[in-house]
Design a protein around this motif. Structure first.
Motif, PDB file in Angstrom:
ATOM      1  N   ARG A 122      -4.670  -3.033  -2.484  1.00 50.70           N
ATOM      2  CA  ARG A 122      -5.737  -2.654  -1.748  1.00 50.70           C
ATOM      3  C   ARG A 122      -6.525  -4.129  -1.692  1.00 50.70           C
ATOM      4  NH1 ARG A 122      -9.632   2.763  -3.032  1.00 50.70           N
ATOM      5  NH2 ARG A 122      -8.282   3.965  -2.948  1.00 50.70           N
ATOM      6  N   PRO A 123      -6.559  -5.003  -0.610  1.00 48.32           N
ATOM      7  CA  PRO A 123      -6.853  -6.181  -0.477  1.00 48.32           C
ATOM      8  C   PRO A 123      -7.933  -6.302  -0.468  1.00 48.32           C
ATOM      9  CG  PRO A 123      -5.045  -5.687   0.886  1.00 48.32           C
ATOM     10  CD  PRO A 123      -5.522  -4.357   0.313  1.00 48.32           C
ATOM     11  N   PRO A 124      -7.918  -7.568  -1.188  1.00 53.41           N
ATOM     12  CA  PRO A 124      -9.895  -8.230  -1.250  1.00 53.41           C
ATOM     13  C   PRO A 124     -10.071  -7.691   0.228  1.00 53.41           C
ATOM     14  CG  PRO A 124      -8.719  -9.776  -2.304  1.00 53.41           C
ATOM     15  CD  PRO A 124      -7.928  -9.178  -1.622  1.00 53.41           C
ATOM     16  N   THR A 125     -11.892  -8.187   0.457  1.00 59.55           N
ATOM     17  CA  THR A 125     -11.642  -7.355   1.781  1.00 59.55           C
ATOM     18  C   THR A 125     -12.352  -9.514   1.669  1.00 59.55           C
ATOM     19  OG1 THR A 125     -14.605  -8.239   1.072  1.00 59.55           O
ATOM     20  CG2 THR A 125     -13.051  -5.477   1.152  1.00 59.55           C
ATOM     21  N   HIS A 126     -12.711  -9.524   3.441  1.00 57.10           N
ATOM     22  CA  HIS A 126     -12.646 -11.323   3.649  1.00 57.10           C
ATOM     23  C   HIS A 126     -13.885 -11.499   3.067  1.00 57.10           C
ATOM     24  CE1 HIS A 126      -9.116 -11.698   7.314  1.00 57.10           C
ATOM     25  NE2 HIS A 126      -9.259 -10.994   6.499  1.00 57.10           N
ATOM     26  N   ASP A 127     -14.919 -10.652   2.675  1.00 55.00           N
ATOM     27  CA  ASP A 127     -16.332 -11.559   2.129  1.00 55.00           C
ATOM     28  C   ASP A 127     -16.241 -11.642   0.571  1.00 55.00           C
ATOM     29  OD1 ASP A 127     -17.352 -10.866   4.596  1.00 55.00           O
ATOM     30  OD2 ASP A 127     -18.861  -8.629   3.928  1.00 55.00           O
ATOM     31  N   GLN A 128     -15.424 -10.572   0.337  1.00 57.29           N
ATOM     32  CA  GLN A 128     -15.332 -10.827  -1.570  1.00 57.29           C
ATOM     33  C   GLN A 128     -14.038 -12.252  -1.213  1.00 57.29           C
ATOM     34  OE1 GLN A 128     -12.679  -7.955  -2.561  1.00 57.29           O
ATOM     35  NE2 GLN A 128     -14.423  -6.368  -3.780  1.00 57.29           N
ATOM     36  N   VAL A 129     -13.574 -12.347  -0.646  1.00 54.12           N
ATOM     37  CA  VAL A 129     -12.602 -14.025  -0.468  1.00 54.12           C
ATOM     38  C   VAL A 129     -13.980 -14.917  -0.029  1.00 54.12           C
ATOM     39  CG1 VAL A 129     -11.068 -15.256   0.589  1.00 54.12           C
ATOM     40  CG2 VAL A 129     -10.490 -13.265  -0.385  1.00 54.12           C
ATOM     41  N   ARG A 130     -14.365 -14.433   0.884  1.00 58.41           N
ATOM     42  CA  ARG A 130     -15.375 -15.818   1.556  1.00 58.41           C
ATOM     43  C   ARG A 130     -16.357 -16.514   0.461  1.00 58.41           C
ATOM     44  NH1 ARG A 130     -20.274 -15.370   2.410  1.00 58.41           N
ATOM     45  NH2 ARG A 130     -20.362 -13.196   3.440  1.00 58.41           N
ATOM     46  N   GLN A 131     -16.735 -14.932  -0.706  1.00 60.45           N
ATOM     47  CA  GLN A 131     -17.860 -15.346  -1.530  1.00 60.45           C
ATOM     48  C   GLN A 131     -17.581 -16.695  -2.501  1.00 60.45           C
ATOM     49  OE1 GLN A 131     -18.145 -11.651  -3.362  1.00 60.45           O
ATOM     50  NE2 GLN A 131     -19.418 -11.068  -1.713  1.00 60.45           N
ATOM     51  N   LEU A 132     -16.201 -16.727  -3.323  1.00 58.28           N
ATOM     52  CA  LEU A 132     -15.690 -18.135  -4.237  1.00 58.28           C
ATOM     53  C   LEU A 132     -15.240 -18.954  -2.694  1.00 58.28           C
ATOM     54  CD1 LEU A 132     -13.114 -15.451  -6.399  1.00 58.28           C
ATOM     55  CD2 LEU A 132     -15.573 -16.650  -6.410  1.00 58.28           C
ATOM     56  N   LEU A 133     -14.212 -18.665  -2.145  1.00 62.18           N
ATOM     57  CA  LEU A 133     -14.089 -19.925  -1.096  1.00 62.18           C
ATOM     58  C   LEU A 133     -15.152 -20.880  -0.726  1.00 62.18           C
ATOM     59  CD1 LEU A 133     -10.616 -18.973  -0.022  1.00 62.18           C
ATOM     60  CD2 LEU A 133     -11.371 -20.001  -1.671  1.00 62.18           C
ATOM     61  N   ASP A 134     -16.140 -19.894   0.050  1.00 65.12           N
ATOM     62  CA  ASP A 134     -17.159 -20.421   1.325  1.00 65.12           C
ATOM     63  C   ASP A 134     -16.609 -21.288   1.876  1.00 65.12           C
ATOM     64  OD1 ASP A 134     -19.935 -20.538   1.572  1.00 65.12           O
ATOM     65  OD2 ASP A 134     -20.201 -22.809   0.894  1.00 65.12           O
ATOM     66  N   ARG A 135     -15.403 -21.843   1.865  1.00 63.30           N
ATOM     67  CA  ARG A 135     -15.275 -23.073   3.425  1.00 63.30           C
ATOM     68  C   ARG A 135     -14.106 -23.249   2.105  1.00 63.30           C
ATOM     69  NH1 ARG A 135     -18.923 -21.504   6.017  1.00 63.30           N
ATOM     70  NH2 ARG A 135     -20.607 -22.648   6.711  1.00 63.30           N
ATOM     71  N   PRO A 136     -12.762 -23.585   3.623  1.00 61.71           N
ATOM     72  CA  PRO A 136     -13.254 -23.734   4.929  1.00 61.71           C
ATOM     73  C   PRO A 136     -12.765 -21.881   5.542  1.00 61.71           C
ATOM     74  CG  PRO A 136     -11.196 -24.733   3.966  1.00 61.71           C
ATOM     75  CD  PRO A 136     -11.818 -23.928   2.542  1.00 61.71           C
ATOM     76  N   LEU A 137     -13.564 -21.735   6.436  1.00 60.83           N
ATOM     77  CA  LEU A 137     -13.366 -20.279   7.131  1.00 60.83           C
ATOM     78  C   LEU A 137     -11.463 -20.075   7.632  1.00 60.83           C
ATOM     79  CD1 LEU A 137     -16.480 -20.064   8.673  1.00 60.83           C
ATOM     80  CD2 LEU A 137     -15.799 -19.495   7.009  1.00 60.83           C
ATOM     81  N   TRP A 138     -10.753 -20.576   8.020  1.00 62.60           N
ATOM     82  CA  TRP A 138      -9.797 -21.162   8.291  1.00 62.60           C
ATOM     83  C   TRP A 138      -8.600 -20.480   6.800  1.00 62.60           C
ATOM     84  CZ3 TRP A 138      -6.195 -23.413   5.649  1.00 62.60           C
ATOM     85  CH2 TRP A 138      -6.325 -24.619   5.703  1.00 62.60           C
ATOM     86  N   ALA A 139      -9.053 -20.911   5.746  1.00 61.91           N
ATOM     87  CA  ALA A 139      -8.005 -20.090   4.597  1.00 61.91           C
ATOM     88  C   ALA A 139      -8.045 -18.470   3.742  1.00 61.91           C
ATOM     89  CB  ALA A 139      -8.132 -20.861   3.310  1.00 61.91           C
ATOM     90  N   ILE A 140      -9.157 -18.378   4.922  1.00 61.90           N
ATOM     91  CA  ILE A 140      -9.843 -16.803   4.441  1.00 61.90           C
ATOM     92  C   ILE A 140      -9.045 -15.944   4.468  1.00 61.90           C
ATOM     93  CG2 ILE A 140     -11.461 -14.944   4.115  1.00 61.90           C
ATOM     94  CD1 ILE A 140     -13.830 -17.196   4.172  1.00 61.90           C
ATOM     95  N   PRO A 141      -8.689 -16.415   5.298  1.00 64.10           N
ATOM     96  CA  PRO A 141      -6.764 -14.665   6.071  1.00 64.10           C
ATOM     97  C   PRO A 141      -6.159 -15.382   4.916  1.00 64.10           C
ATOM     98  CG  PRO A 141      -8.400 -15.574   7.680  1.00 64.10           C
ATOM     99  CD  PRO A 141      -8.660 -15.909   7.091  1.00 64.10           C
ATOM    100  N   LEU A 142      -5.629 -16.447   5.341  1.00 61.62           N
ATOM    101  CA  LEU A 142      -4.241 -17.107   4.293  1.00 61.62           C
ATOM    102  C   LEU A 142      -4.327 -16.419   3.013  1.00 61.62           C
ATOM    103  CD1 LEU A 142      -3.961 -20.695   5.673  1.00 61.62           C
ATOM    104  CD2 LEU A 142      -1.964 -18.930   5.813  1.00 61.62           C
ATOM    105  N   VAL A 143      -5.409 -16.953   2.502  1.00 58.30           N
ATOM    106  CA  VAL A 143      -5.391 -16.165   1.074  1.00 58.30           C
ATOM    107  C   VAL A 143      -5.218 -14.616   0.652  1.00 58.30           C
ATOM    108  CG1 VAL A 143      -7.610 -16.281  -1.403  1.00 58.30           C
ATOM    109  CG2 VAL A 143      -6.790 -18.323   0.371  1.00 58.30           C
ATOM    110  N   VAL A 144      -6.174 -14.346   1.217  1.00 58.53           N
ATOM    111  CA  VAL A 144      -5.662 -12.191   0.782  1.00 58.53           C
ATOM    112  C   VAL A 144      -4.175 -12.279   1.886  1.00 58.53           C
ATOM    113  CG1 VAL A 144      -6.492 -10.382   2.953  1.00 58.53           C
ATOM    114  CG2 VAL A 144      -8.117 -12.047   2.002  1.00 58.53           C
ATOM    115  N   ARG A 145      -4.198 -12.470   2.689  1.00 56.65           N
ATOM    116  CA  ARG A 145      -1.863 -12.563   2.951  1.00 56.65           C
ATOM    117  C   ARG A 145      -0.989 -13.224   1.981  1.00 56.65           C
ATOM    118  NH1 ARG A 145      -3.028 -13.937   8.618  1.00 56.65           N
ATOM    119  NH2 ARG A 145      -4.185 -11.980   9.236  1.00 56.65           N
ATOM    120  N   LEU A 146      -1.280 -13.943   1.023  1.00 55.83           N
ATOM    121  CA  LEU A 146      -0.088 -14.614   0.471  1.00 55.83           C
ATOM    122  C   LEU A 146      -0.694 -15.183  -0.489  1.00 55.83           C
ATOM    123  CD1 LEU A 146       0.169 -17.755   2.770  1.00 55.83           C
ATOM    124  CD2 LEU A 146       1.735 -15.902   2.805  1.00 55.83           C
TER     125      LEU A 146
END
Length: 149
Positions: free
Chosen positions: A31-55
């Motif tokens: 159950r991968p974390p949602t993009h919103d959950q990762v965005r809460q921690l990373l905030d920026r850069p937005l392009w990194a969020i899908p990378l973090v979720v996948r990798l």
């Protein structure tokens, strides 16, 4: 040269860290974390969020394998120390910015499972800072393991 007790302790700590990474990887892959959950921690850069979720789950899986098997354990321990330090810093930044929502961080995957409950329930500032301290303490353990390999 390490004493037998130190060698056994270092091995147990290395395997414990490896099991931790294997559990977090499997939960995130299921159950991968949602993009919103990762965005809460990373905030920026937005392009990194899908990378973090996948990798990230695959990186954690690799760390778990290296640490539990002992193959390239020193590198795995140093990488663990780096990840724990990074995660602690991201949590601290999210606490300061008040961007960590009630849904948790996705550290142990998304959805309802017993491992996700602990960080998701952390609501008081002191408790969240304790969670940061635990992550940084694990980073110190990983450095100690790396130094003994």
């Amino acid at each position: 040269m390490l004493s037998e007790f130190q060698a056994v302790t270092a091995t147990l700590l290395r395997i414990g860290l490896g099991v931790f990474w294997l559990i977090t990887a499997v939960l995130k892959l299921r159950r991968p974390p949602t993009h919103d959950q990762v965005r809460q921690l990373l905030d920026r850069p937005l392009w990194a969020i899908p990378l973090v979720v996948r990798l990230l789950p695959w990186c954690e899986l690799l760390l778990g394998v290296t640490l539990t098997t002992g193959w390239q354990a020193r590198g795995g321990a140093w990488a663990s120390a780096g990840l724990f330090t990074c995660f602690g810093a991201l949590w601290l930044r999210a606490i300061v910015r008040r961007t960590l929502g009630e849904g948790g961080c996705g550290c142990f995957g998304s959805g309802d499972n017993r491992f996700r409950a602990a960080p998701a329930r952390i609501s008081k500032l002191e408790d969240r800072l304790l969670w940061v301290g635990i992550q940084w303490a694990l980073a110190v353990v990983a450095v100690a393991v790396a130094a003994t390999q």
